[in-house]
Design a protein around this motif. Structure first.
Motif, PDB file in Angstrom:
ATOM      1  N   THR A   1      96.293  61.406  19.727  1.00 52.86           N
ATOM      2  CA  THR A   1      95.172  60.547  20.118  1.00 52.86           C
ATOM      3  C   THR A   1      94.555  61.038  21.431  1.00 52.86           C
ATOM      4  O   THR A   1      93.324  61.054  21.581  1.00 52.86           O
ATOM      5  CB  THR A   1      95.634  59.079  20.252  1.00 52.86           C
TER       6      THR A   1
ATOM      7  N   PHE B   1      91.685  51.663   5.891  1.00 54.25           N
ATOM      8  CA  PHE B   1      92.423  50.395   6.007  1.00 54.25           C
ATOM      9  C   PHE B   1      91.982  49.445   4.904  1.00 54.25           C
ATOM     10  O   PHE B   1      90.827  49.054   4.841  1.00 54.25           O
ATOM     11  CB  PHE B   1      92.157  49.737   7.367  1.00 54.25           C
TER      12      PHE B   1
ATOM     13  N   CYS C   1      87.876  49.096  17.466  1.00 54.98           N
ATOM     14  CA  CYS C   1      87.635  50.544  17.438  1.00 54.98           C
ATOM     15  C   CYS C   1      87.710  51.093  16.018  1.00 54.98           C
ATOM     16  O   CYS C   1      88.539  50.658  15.228  1.00 54.98           O
ATOM     17  CB  CYS C   1      88.701  51.278  18.254  1.00 54.98           C
ATOM     18  N   SER C   2      86.879  52.084  15.731  1.00 57.92           N
ATOM     19  CA  SER C   2      87.103  52.884  14.525  1.00 57.92           C
ATOM     20  C   SER C   2      88.325  53.757  14.797  1.00 57.92           C
ATOM     21  O   SER C   2      88.653  54.027  15.944  1.00 57.92           O
ATOM     22  CB  SER C   2      85.876  53.741  14.219  1.00 57.92           C
ATOM     23  N   PRO C   3      88.993  54.189  13.740  1.00 56.43           N
ATOM     24  CA  PRO C   3      90.197  55.016  13.936  1.00 56.43           C
ATOM     25  C   PRO C   3      89.878  56.506  13.963  1.00 56.43           C
ATOM     26  O   PRO C   3      88.756  56.925  13.704  1.00 56.43           O
ATOM     27  CB  PRO C   3      91.019  54.686  12.693  1.00 56.43           C
TER      28      PRO C   3
ATOM     29  N   LYS D   1      84.676  51.163  11.001  1.00 54.98           N
ATOM     30  CA  LYS D   1      85.820  50.374  11.471  1.00 54.98           C
ATOM     31  C   LYS D   1      86.989  50.406  10.479  1.00 54.98           C
ATOM     32  O   LYS D   1      88.123  50.630  10.856  1.00 54.98           O
ATOM     33  CB  LYS D   1      85.357  48.915  11.718  1.00 54.98           C
TER      34      LYS D   1
END
Ligand code: COA
Length: 388
Positions: free
Chosen positions: A119, A183, A207-209, A330
Motif C-alpha cells: 500500500t 467487493f 476510499c476506493s481500493p 468504491k
C-alpha cells in the motif's frame, strides 16, 4: 454529432490478482470484446491503451505496442496516460479517430497492476499524479489531497461524514451482485463510521481500493457496423475533455472541479443534450466526496446540493438518477488505467440490458461516464445512448 457505435466490450474482474501482468489483464479484456463484437484482431485499424503506472509497478514502459501484442494486433498502437483518466481518454481518442474517418475499427481500453506493490509503494506511485514540485514534495497523497477538498467542501457548503457514508453504502449495495466487482458485500452506517481513519474525514470505506484489472471496447464506424451486420445496441454520441491547474493551491476553489464542468459542457454540446436528459451515470468516485464533486460538476445538482443525494435516496438504484450502478470505483475497484474504459463497459451493458443491474433501469436510454485524473486536473466525459 456523429455516433460512434460500441460494437463490443470486455472487462476482467477487478480486484486483487497480483500475480497477473497488465498485458495479461488487457489480453483477457480484449478477447472478450472481440467475442462480444463478432470482430477479430485483423479487423482493428488502431489501438489506444490506457496505463498509468506501469514503470513503477512493473518496470514496463512503451506499453502501447505491448498491449497491441496482447490483443493480437500489429496496427498502430499508442499508450495514453492521464493518471486515473487514462483509459477514458483512450476511449475519446478512439472516438475522434473514427469521427475523422481515419479508422473504422478501433480497440480502446486499459489495464493496471497495483496490488503487487505494498500500500505504501502504491500510494507513492499514485502520488506522481500530483504536482511534483508543490504537492509531492510537501507529502501529499491522494487520500490526503481529496480529504483537503472534502474538508473545504464542508467548510463552504456544509455536509457531514454521514452524508458521505451513504455514498459508500449505496455503491457497495450496487456491487452486491456484480461478479466483476472487488467487493460484493453490503456495509452499514456503523461499518463506515467506525472504520479506521485513512485521512480525516475519510475512513477505509470512503476510499476506493488498490486493484488489478483490464478493460476494453471496440469502437466502429456506423458504416462498418451496418456492412458487417454488427448490430450494436449502444453508441457514444458525445465526448468532452478538459484540464485544470495541477496543484490544488493554484485553483480558484478546492471544492469545485471546473475541468469536469468544462468536459461535461463539451460532451453535452456534442451530444445535443443537457444534464436532465441523462438517465444513469458512472462517475469517478475514487473517494466518497469525489462522487459529490462529480454530480455537481455534471450539472445534476447545484453547488452544495449533491452531498446528501445518496442519503435522500435520489442516486440509489431506485432513485431518480441512479449513480454508479456498477458499484463505482468504491466497490467495483479502481485499477487506475483500466477504470475509464471499465465505466464504458459497465454502462454499455447496463444500457443494452445484459448487466445484472439492468432490470432496475430498463427504461434508461442515455448514460454518461465521468473519469477524472489526479484531483480532477484532467477529466473526460463520454455520453452513451441506446441506438434507435
Ligand atoms: N474499501 C473497503 N475495504 C477495503 C478497502 C477499501 N477501499 N481497502 C482495503 N480493504 C480491505 C481489504 O479487502 C482487507 O480486507 P480483509 O482483511 O477482509 O482481507 C482489509 O481492508 C485490509 O486491506 P489492506 O490492503 O491491507 O488495506 P490498507 O490499509 O493497506 O489500504 C487504503 C487501505 C484505503 C489505504 C488503500 O486501499 C488506499 O490507499 N486506497 C486509495 C487508493 C487511491 O488513492 N487511488 C487513487 C485515487 S485518485
Amino acid at each position: 454529432m456523429t455516433r460512434v457505435p460500441i460494437a463490443g466490450v470486455g472487462m476482467t474482474a477487478f480486484g486483487r490478482q497480483s500475480e497477473r501482468t497488465s498485458r495479461d489483464l488487457f489480453a483477457e479484456a480484449a478477447s472478450e470484446a472481440y467475442d462480444d463484437a463478432g470482430l477479430a484482431p485483423e479487423d482493428v485499424d488502431e489501438v489506444f491503451y490506457g496505463n498509468f503506472m506501469g514503470e513503477i509497478a512493473e518496470r514496463q514502459g512503451h506499453s502501447g505496442p505491448l498491449a497491441a501484442e496482447a490483443a493480437g494486433v500489429t496496427a498502430p498502437a499508442t499508450r495514453v496516460e492521464s493518471a486515473c483518466a487514462s483509459s477514458g481518454v483512450a476511449v475519446r481518442h478512439g472516438v475522434n479517430r473514427i469521427r475523422s474517418g481515419e479508422a473504422d475499427v478501433v480497440l480502446v481500453g486499459g489495464a493496471e497492476r497495483m496490488t503487487n506493490l505494498s500500500t505504501a509503494e502504491g500510494t507513492a506511485g499514485l502520488a506522481t499524479a500530483a504536482d511534483a514540485l508543490w504537492e509531492i514534495k510537501a507529502g501529499v497523497t491522494f487520500p490526503g489531497a481529496y480529504s483537503l477538498m472534502a474538508n473545504r467542501y464542508f467548510h463552504e457548503y456544509g455536509g457531514t461524514r454521514e452524508d458521505l457514508a451513504h455514498i459508500a453504502i449505496k455503491n457497495h449495495d450496487n456491487a452486491l451482485e456484480n461478479d466483476l466487482a472487488q467487493f460484493q458485500r453490503s456495509i452499514d452506517i456503523d461499518d463506515v463510521l467506525t472504520a479506521p481513519t485513512v485521512c480525516s474525514p475519510f475512513g477505509l470505506y470512503d476510499c476506493s481500493p488498490m486493484s488489478d484489472g483490464g478493460s476494453a471496447a471496440l469502437l466502429v464506424s456506423e458504416a462498418v457496423a451496418e456492412d458487417r451486420g454488427l448490430g450494436p445496441d449502444v453508441a457514444i454520441v458525445g465526448s468532452g475533455q478538459s484540464s485544470d491547474r495541477m496543484a490544488l493551491q493554484d485553483r480558484a476553489s478546492m471544492a469545485r472541479t471546473p475541468a469536469a464542468e468544462r468536459a461535461a459542457e463539451t460532451a453535452y454540446g456534442d451530444a445535443g443534450i443537457g444534464p436532465d436528459d441523462v438517465d444513469i451515470a458512472e462517475v469517478h468516485d475514487c473517494f466518497t466526496a469525489a462522487e459529490v464533486f462529480a454530480i455537481e460538476a455534471l450539472g445534476f445538482y447545484e453547488a452544495g446540493e449533491g452531498i446528501a443525494a445518496a442519503r435522500r435516496g435520489e442516486t440509489t438504484i431506485d432513485g431518480e438518477l441512479p449513480i454508479n450502478l456498477s458499484g463505482g470505483l468504491k466497490a467495483k475497484g479502481h485499477p487506475v488505467g483500466a477504470t475509464g474504459c471499465g465505466q464504458i463497459s459497465e454502462l454499455t451493458k447496463l444500457l443494452r440490458g445484459d448487466h445484472v443491474n439492468s432490470p432496475a433501469v430498463a427504461d434508461a436510454e442515455m448514460g454518461l461516464t465521468h473519469n477524472a485524473g489526479g484531483t480532477v486536473a484532467s477529466c473526460v466525459v463520454n455520453v452513451l445512448e441506446v441506438m434507435g
